[in-house]
Design a protein around this motif. Structure first.
Motif, PDB file in Angstrom:
ATOM      1  N   ILE A 606      68.509  98.696  77.684  1.00  0.00           N
ATOM      2  CA  ILE A 606      68.360  99.338  78.375  1.00  0.00           C
ATOM      3  C   ILE A 606      66.855  98.702  79.844  1.00  0.00           C
ATOM      4  O   ILE A 606      66.869  98.309  80.229  1.00  0.00           O
ATOM      5  N   VAL A 611      63.769  96.153  88.127  1.00  0.00           N
ATOM      6  CA  VAL A 611      62.731  97.083  88.208  1.00  0.00           C
ATOM      7  C   VAL A 611      63.710  98.341  88.913  1.00  0.00           C
ATOM      8  O   VAL A 611      63.040  99.249  88.307  1.00  0.00           O
ATOM      9  N   TYR A 614      64.890 100.584  85.762  1.00  0.00           N
ATOM     10  CA  TYR A 614      63.321 100.747  85.090  1.00  0.00           C
ATOM     11  C   TYR A 614      63.290 102.913  86.049  1.00  0.00           C
ATOM     12  O   TYR A 614      62.865 103.722  85.239  1.00  0.00           O
ATOM     13  N   ALA A 615      62.830 102.317  86.956  1.00  0.00           N
ATOM     14  CA  ALA A 615      62.740 103.124  88.813  1.00  0.00           C
ATOM     15  C   ALA A 615      63.737 103.823  88.216  1.00  0.00           C
ATOM     16  O   ALA A 615      63.343 105.073  88.031  1.00  0.00           O
ATOM     17  N   LEU A 617      65.464 105.185  85.170  1.00  0.00           N
ATOM     18  CA  LEU A 617      64.993 105.414  84.398  1.00  0.00           C
ATOM     19  C   LEU A 617      63.900 106.415  84.089  1.00  0.00           C
ATOM     20  O   LEU A 617      63.897 107.530  82.983  1.00  0.00           O
ATOM     21  N   ILE A 618      62.689 106.598  84.564  1.00  0.00           N
ATOM     22  CA  ILE A 618      61.849 107.034  85.072  1.00  0.00           C
ATOM     23  C   ILE A 618      62.262 108.363  86.462  1.00  0.00           C
ATOM     24  O   ILE A 618      61.472 109.171  85.327  1.00  0.00           O
ATOM     25  N   LEU A 619      63.044 107.894  86.976  1.00  0.00           N
ATOM     26  CA  LEU A 619      63.208 109.108  87.765  1.00  0.00           C
ATOM     27  C   LEU A 619      64.548 110.229  86.520  1.00  0.00           C
ATOM     28  O   LEU A 619      63.866 111.120  87.066  1.00  0.00           O
ATOM     29  N   GLY A 621      64.244 110.636  83.618  1.00  0.00           N
ATOM     30  CA  GLY A 621      63.172 110.868  82.852  1.00  0.00           C
ATOM     31  C   GLY A 621      62.453 112.635  83.338  1.00  0.00           C
ATOM     32  O   GLY A 621      62.109 112.827  82.329  1.00  0.00           O
ATOM     33  N   VAL A 622      61.960 112.084  84.406  1.00  0.00           N
ATOM     34  CA  VAL A 622      61.356 113.378  84.977  1.00  0.00           C
ATOM     35  C   VAL A 622      62.255 114.459  85.014  1.00  0.00           C
ATOM     36  O   VAL A 622      61.696 115.942  85.153  1.00  0.00           O
TER      37      VAL A 622
ATOM     38  N   LEU B 188      56.335  99.587  90.045  1.00  0.00           N
ATOM     39  CA  LEU B 188      56.232 100.742  89.121  1.00  0.00           C
ATOM     40  C   LEU B 188      55.435 101.666  88.635  1.00  0.00           C
ATOM     41  O   LEU B 188      55.385 103.040  88.831  1.00  0.00           O
ATOM     42  N   TYR B 191      54.897 103.326  91.844  1.00  0.00           N
ATOM     43  CA  TYR B 191      56.237 104.680  92.042  1.00  0.00           C
ATOM     44  C   TYR B 191      55.282 105.735  91.454  1.00  0.00           C
ATOM     45  O   TYR B 191      55.564 107.048  91.155  1.00  0.00           O
ATOM     46  N   VAL B 238      53.784 112.288  84.230  1.00  0.00           N
ATOM     47  CA  VAL B 238      54.565 111.234  84.335  1.00  0.00           C
ATOM     48  C   VAL B 238      53.296 110.427  84.743  1.00  0.00           C
ATOM     49  O   VAL B 238      53.692 109.267  84.128  1.00  0.00           O
ATOM     50  N   PRO B 248      60.271 108.163  78.484  1.00  0.00           N
ATOM     51  CA  PRO B 248      61.332 106.922  79.364  1.00  0.00           C
ATOM     52  C   PRO B 248      60.770 106.578  79.771  1.00  0.00           C
ATOM     53  O   PRO B 248      60.818 105.463  81.240  1.00  0.00           O
ATOM     54  N   PHE B 249      59.278 106.554  80.145  1.00  0.00           N
ATOM     55  CA  PHE B 249      58.033 106.149  81.000  1.00  0.00           C
ATOM     56  C   PHE B 249      57.725 104.051  80.862  1.00  0.00           C
ATOM     57  O   PHE B 249      56.893 103.803  81.471  1.00  0.00           O
ATOM     58  N   ALA B 251      59.573 101.529  80.412  1.00  0.00           N
ATOM     59  CA  ALA B 251      59.842  99.782  80.553  1.00  0.00           C
ATOM     60  C   ALA B 251      59.658  98.931  81.289  1.00  0.00           C
ATOM     61  O   ALA B 251      59.917  97.621  80.557  1.00  0.00           O
TER      62      ALA B 251
END
Lengths: 634, 506
Positions: A606, A611, A614-615, A617-619, A621-622, B188, B191, B238, B248-249, B251
């Protein structure tokens, strides 16, 4: 039963503290103490003996029921209702042991100064001796089973250290280990006995248990009694735990004399006599005690007939003599005093003979095989005389010490009455025959006959520091029996401790009958030995012998039995457990670890380093969180 | 005619935050007016002085029971005072490593590999903006848990974050790598800040107010069942979970921890967590507590995934800084268990854990700064083999910190883990506790593997050595070790202090 009174003392602790401190000093100072270490240790041993004599005189000055003195040193354990004090009790029984331990101990310290003079580790040797004295005194002075247990373990440790004192030889180290393991089995018995006692009585002091002993359940008493017997069997080399004593002769000879003849190995007898209130209320256990004693006394005697190693022959004899004591202790109130009497006289003559053996080895370049001795009387007159007196004492020739003590045990065994009395009485008589035989054999092979040693050996008498203790012990071998016996001195002395109720017994055989029987037994044994050994003694053991002799040479196959029944299955079990551990348990662990590592490698992907990922992944996650909370709410 | 009333700011309660902030501003002035050769020296006096003064002010403040200041946008209660104290102590400890050894770029503006940079290196100087930046960040961190409305919370978040982005890029060696990590962190971070401010807007839209007490009342009225509220909660979460590095935040964590100058990594790991977790605790305990049934399962899931993920992935790491980064992710998971517990013990144990973990993590990163070869720090774990023979003292101390991370008894880590898991257990979260304990067991593997590597493996690389640590680093490492052991052996007084003080004002 008259009420007894216990005086308070504040000096008892020095019995244990002095030798313990001395041992610590010698061990901690190391080489710095090399020059004077043995002097300090011997002085301390002597001081405890003098101290013991003073206490004895003081005790004799008090009336019969206020002779015991007690000292609470500190509160050792205090958990709820469980209270154990580190406390010492000196009564009529323990003073006997105190004097034996410190008296014989001091003599053996003196002897060791000369015997160990050439050894570079003499200081360490003396430190261990002092450690032993401290532990043994604690054993006999402890006022509860738990305090006794500390001393019990302490003497076990000292014995282990001293058997393996020359541990550069692998077999000596093995012998030490064997003694330790066999003792552990017995120790387990003692600890279980203590646990049962605590569970049943809520206390572990002798006094506390004694007070409740008569009202306790039979089952508990028998269980405690049998566990105590197991402990005694381990420490005193009784059947079936006797196999270690022969190998324990690997230790320096003074150690064999002190620990493995006079004192430590008799701790089991002490334990049984001290626990008289338990055995008297548990006839079943008491009978097993007699049985064990009887078996061991024959067992040891038979082994003693076949041994060519002088120390091992004496060790077998020790085993057999302790068998006598255990048997006597198992007879109950009629036997306790005689068990102790035999223990004390045995302490003198057996220690004396061991020192004699040491003296012979000293003059014979450490040779122990009696087939290489012969005719030593001319070269070592003092050793011969002192050993000879011990010999006369052990086989029970009047008026030497063993005569009185052994005679009384035989008599007590017959007086058990009925078929039991006849069986056990006969066994003790048979034992007397065999004892007379094998001791005569030892004496003749060593001191009489033609010389069989090789060129280059120059037997000579030992120095003063060695023969002086032998002479003193020989005096004890001659006189101690009569002194303790005459006027039933020891019996009356110990009565308040071991026979509070006063016993009476019928006499099945008169005293004179028993004496006649015993003396004839001795005569038979001596006669057979003379006939057999007056001629040429082959300098190597003959091969063509009966199965019994072969077995006796191998300690009646006890080691073979232990190996086949206990060791092999034990090793098999261990191997099976190791295999289970490696294949099943470790295997499972390896599978889990492999899975964890595999998933770690997978999950690591993963972490691409981009980046944008990673972004994303955050999305994701949300989105998941919102979806989840949606589901929860809905 | 409108009358403009001067707002009462209650400077007394704000004083520690203001002190650090003003100290930062003075630091900037130092950069401007003091000549370059003297700057480092001036900063080395000014920065600790500022932190110490602030610390004394916090200690003086501890008697004040719950004050709101600045017209309700800031609340100074027990947990804040403890958090500020912990933050200042950790910052002082971190400063010892920041002041020591040459970790920072000589001239951040010079292109990596350029002539300009070579000249800067030759002159032997180091970028000194690091000190005011650190102070700015600290002031933000001190404000973050104290914020009592959404706007202040966001401002504090940015004040603490922006200097961190910068500091992450200031490494002296492997500069491109460092700058890359700073950029990733910034992107990030921006973001996630967007999510955060979006969530704040949702909350405002839902409650019609920005102050926490008002939002709380609105949440209680609706019993938490409102889509706008729930989206708001998720989005704000978040932002916070990003800061603490929860899966998962998470990374950014390994990359940034690895790229940033090591003293800054330690500072980030220790101090940022304190600030972010206290703010998280405040939000979930005192603002949206009415929606407990909605957020508790969500946060439990995050905690479980974070603990498991951090512990498992750490096994595969070959770089000590990355390993410590994943370890910090796992610890964030353990700390989340304290948040999810939703009881007073959860708050108390979290505070204790944050302090214990912060100290140990600073000590560990401090030692990483000392293990070097000719090119700077050695972070490849394989090259740490046999360190126990070369430098028994440093290797033993590192082992101690690892044992504390693993939660072995007689270290602070054990008390921390124990109290946090028992809080979660009391909160009725048995499954969380089970996963936590299992993760700890997995984590123990890679901590102990490093110990085995250091003590029971022969050295493979003779070039690795421990730089002769200067007094500051030594003081730092040893005091971290002493605190770690002290909190493990005699935690009672610290725990009692926290228990007495840790009550959120609602």
């Amino acid at each position: 039963m008259e009420s007894t009174m216990t005086l308070t003392s504040n000096t008892l602790v020095y019995f244990v503290a002095l030798p313990l401190l001395s041992a610590a000093l010698l061990l901690l100072l190391g080489r710095k103490a090399d020059r004077w270490g043995h002097v300090l240790a011997t002085t301390v041993a002597g001081a405890t003996f003098v101290f013991g004599l003073i206490e004895l005189v003081a005790m004799m000055g008090r009336d019969e029921y206020s002779r015991a003195i007690h000292q609470k040193v500190f509160t050792w354990i205090s958990v709820g209702s469980f209270q154990v004090d580190a406390a010492l009790l000196l009564d009529q029984l323990s003073i006997c042991f105190v004097l034996l331990i410190t008296g014989v101990g001091t003599l053996i310290h003196i002897y060791s100064i000369a015997y160990m003079a050439e050894d570079p580790d003499r200081r360490r040797f003396f430190a261990y001796l002092n450690l032993f004295i401290a532990a043994m005194l604690l054993l006999v002075l402890g006022d509860s089973f738990l305090n006794l247990y500390v001393g019990w373990e302490g003497v076990g440790l000292a014995s282990y250290l001293l058997i393996g004192f020359w541990n550069k030889k692998a077999e000596y180290a093995t012998a030490a280990k064997k003694a330790f393991v066999a003792n552990r089995v017995g120790d387990l018995g003692l600890s279980i006995a203590i646990m049962i006692a605590f569970a049943v009585f809520g206390t572990v002091t002798f006094k506390g248990i004694e007070a409740q002993a008569e009202s306790a359940s039979q089952a508990a008493m028998v269980a405690i009694g049998l566990m105590l017997l197991l402990a005694a069997a381990g420490k005193s080399a009784q059947f079936p735990l006797q196999s270690w004593l022969g190998d324990a002769m690997a230790g320096p000879t003074p150690v064999s004399a002190l620990i493995h003849a006079a004192t430590m190995v008799t701790a089991g007898v002490y334990l049984i006599v001290r626990s008289n209130f338990i055995f008297d209320n548990a006839p079943t256990a008491q009978f097993v005690v007699v049985l064990v004693g009887a078996i061991t006394l024959l067992f040891g005697a038979i082994i003693g007939m076949a041994k060519d190693d002088i120390k091992k022959a004496l060790a077998a004899s020790t085993m057999s003599q302790i068998g006598y004591m255990v048997l006597a202790a198992g007879l109950g109130p009629i036997g306790y005093a005689f068990a102790i009497m035999h223990l004390l006289t045995h302490g003198f003559f057996k220690a004396g003979m061991f020192l004699g053996a040491g003296s012979v080895m000293h003059g014979m370049n450490d040779e122990v095989n009696m087939r290489r001795y012969g005719g030593l009387a001319r070269y070592m007159p003092i050793t011969t005389v002192t050993f000879g007196l011990g010999y006369l004492a052990i086989i029970g020739v009047p008026p030497f010490a063993g005569f009185y003590s052994k005679d009384k045990i035989i008599e007590a065994a017959f007086n058990l009455g009925g078929s039991k009395g006849i069986i056990f009485g006969s066994i003790t008589l048979l034992g007397a025959v065999i004892t007379a035989f094998y001791m005569t054999r030892v004496f003749m092979m060593t001191f009489l006959g033609k010389k069989r040693w090789s060129e280059g050996v120059h037997p000579h008498e030992s120095p003063f520091l060695m023969w002086a203790p032998m002479v003193l012990l020989a005096v004890g071998s001659v006189a101690s029996g009569f002194l303790l016996y005459s006027g039933k001195r020891l019996e009356y002395w110990l009565k308040p401790v071991v026979d509070k109720h006063g016993h009476s017994h019928e006499e099945f055989l008169s005293h004179s009958t028993v004496t006649t029987l015993a003396l004839s037994a001795v005569a038979i044994g001596v006669a057979i030995a003379i006939v057999k050994y007056r001629g040429e003694v082959p300098s190597s053991a003959p091969e063509k012998v009966s199965f019994l002799t072969k077995a006796a040479r191998r300690d009646l196959l006890q080691d073979d039995f232990n190996e086949a029944v206990l060791m092999r299955p034990g090793q098999g079990l261990t191997k099976a457990l190791v295999a289970t551990d490696e294949k099943v348990i470790d295997g499972a662990v390896r599978v889990v670890a492999g899975a964890a590592l595999g998933s770690a490698r997978g999950l690591r992907s993963i972490q691409s380093g981009y980046v944008r990922n990673y972004a994303l992944l955050i999305l994701v996650g949300v989105a998941v969180l919102i979806a989840a909370i949606w589901v929860i709410t809905a | 005619m409108t009358v403009f009333n001067t707002p009462s700011l209650q400077y007394g309660a704000l004083l520690p935050i203001l002190t650090v902030f003003i100290g930062a501003v003075i630091g900037v002035l130092v950069e401007t007016f003091v000549k370059p050769t003297m700057r480092r020296f001036v900063h080395s006096l000014l920065t600790p002085a500022v932190l110490l003064v602030a610390l004394f002010q916090v200690i003086a403040n501890r008697e004040t029971v719950t004050t709101t200041a600045a017209i309700g946008s800031v609340v100074i209660d027990g947990p804040v005072i403890i958090a500020q104290g912990i933050l200042l102590l950790l910052s002082l400890l971190a400063l010892l490593f920041v002041l020591d050894v040459d970790s920072f770029a000589p001239e951040a503006s010079a292109l990596p590999g350029s002539e300009e940079e070579k000249r800067a290196i030759a002159s032997g100087k180091q970028q000194t903006e690091i000190f005011p930046l650190m102070l700015f960040s600290i002031s933000g961190m001190m404000l973050f848990p104290a914020a009592s409305d959404l706007i202040t919370l966001f401002v504090a978040l940015e004040v603490l974050s922006l200097p961190l982005y910068l500091m992450a890029g200031l490494s002296r060696r492997r500069r491109l790598f460092s700058q890359e990590s700073a950029l990733k962190y910034f992107l990030l971070g921006a973001y996630s800040s967007a999510f955060f401010i979006f969530g704040a807007a949702f909350l405002y839209g839902y409650a019609g107010a920005i102050t926490f007490p008002e939002i709380r009342n609105a949440v209680i009225e609706s019993a938490g069942n409102d889509v706008i509220l729930l989206i708001g909660i998720v989005f704000v979460s978040v932002g916070l979970l990003f800061k603490v590095g929860a899966v998962p935040f998470h990374a950014w964590t390994p990359d940034v921890y690895q790229g940033a100058p090591t003293p800054i990594t330690g500072f980030m790991a220790a101090a940022t967590k304190v600030a972010a977790f206290l703010a998280t605790l405040r939000i979930f305990y005192t603002v949206v507590d009415g929606a407990l049934w909605q957020w508790q399962p969500m946060l439990s899931a995050v905690a479980i995934i974070t603990m498991a993920f951090g512990s498992i992935v750490a096994i595969a790491q070959r770089d000590v800084k990355r390993m410590l980064a994943y370890s910090s992710i796992a610890h964030a998971g353990f700390l989340l268990a304290g948040v999810v517990a939703f009881n007073k013990e959860g708050l108390e144990s979290s505070l204790f854990y944050l302090f214990a973990y912060g100290v140990a993590t600073l000590g560990a990163f401090g030692i990483v700064t000392l293990i070097r070869d000719g090119q700077g720090e050695v972070t490849d774990l394989n090259r740490w083999a046999g360190l126990g023979k070369k430098s028994p003292a440093m290797a033993s101390l590192f082992a101690l910190f690892l044992l504390a991370f693993a939660g072995i008894p007689l270290t602070s880590g054990f008390i921390g883990k124990f109290s946090i898991f028992s809080a979660a257990y009391q909160g009725g979260l048995q499954s969380l506790v089970i996963v936590g304990v299992l993760s700890s067991a997995v984590a123990a593997f890679f901590y102990i593997r490093v110990i085995v590597l250091m003590f029971f493996t022969d050295a493979s690389d003779p070039s690795v050595s421990v730089t002769l640590p200067t007094r500051r680093s030594l003081i730092g490492v040893w005091s971290a070790a002493i605190v770690t052991v002290a909190l493990g052996v005699l935690p009672t007084s610290t725990l009692r202090f926290i228990t007495d003080l840790a009550i959120f004002a609602r």
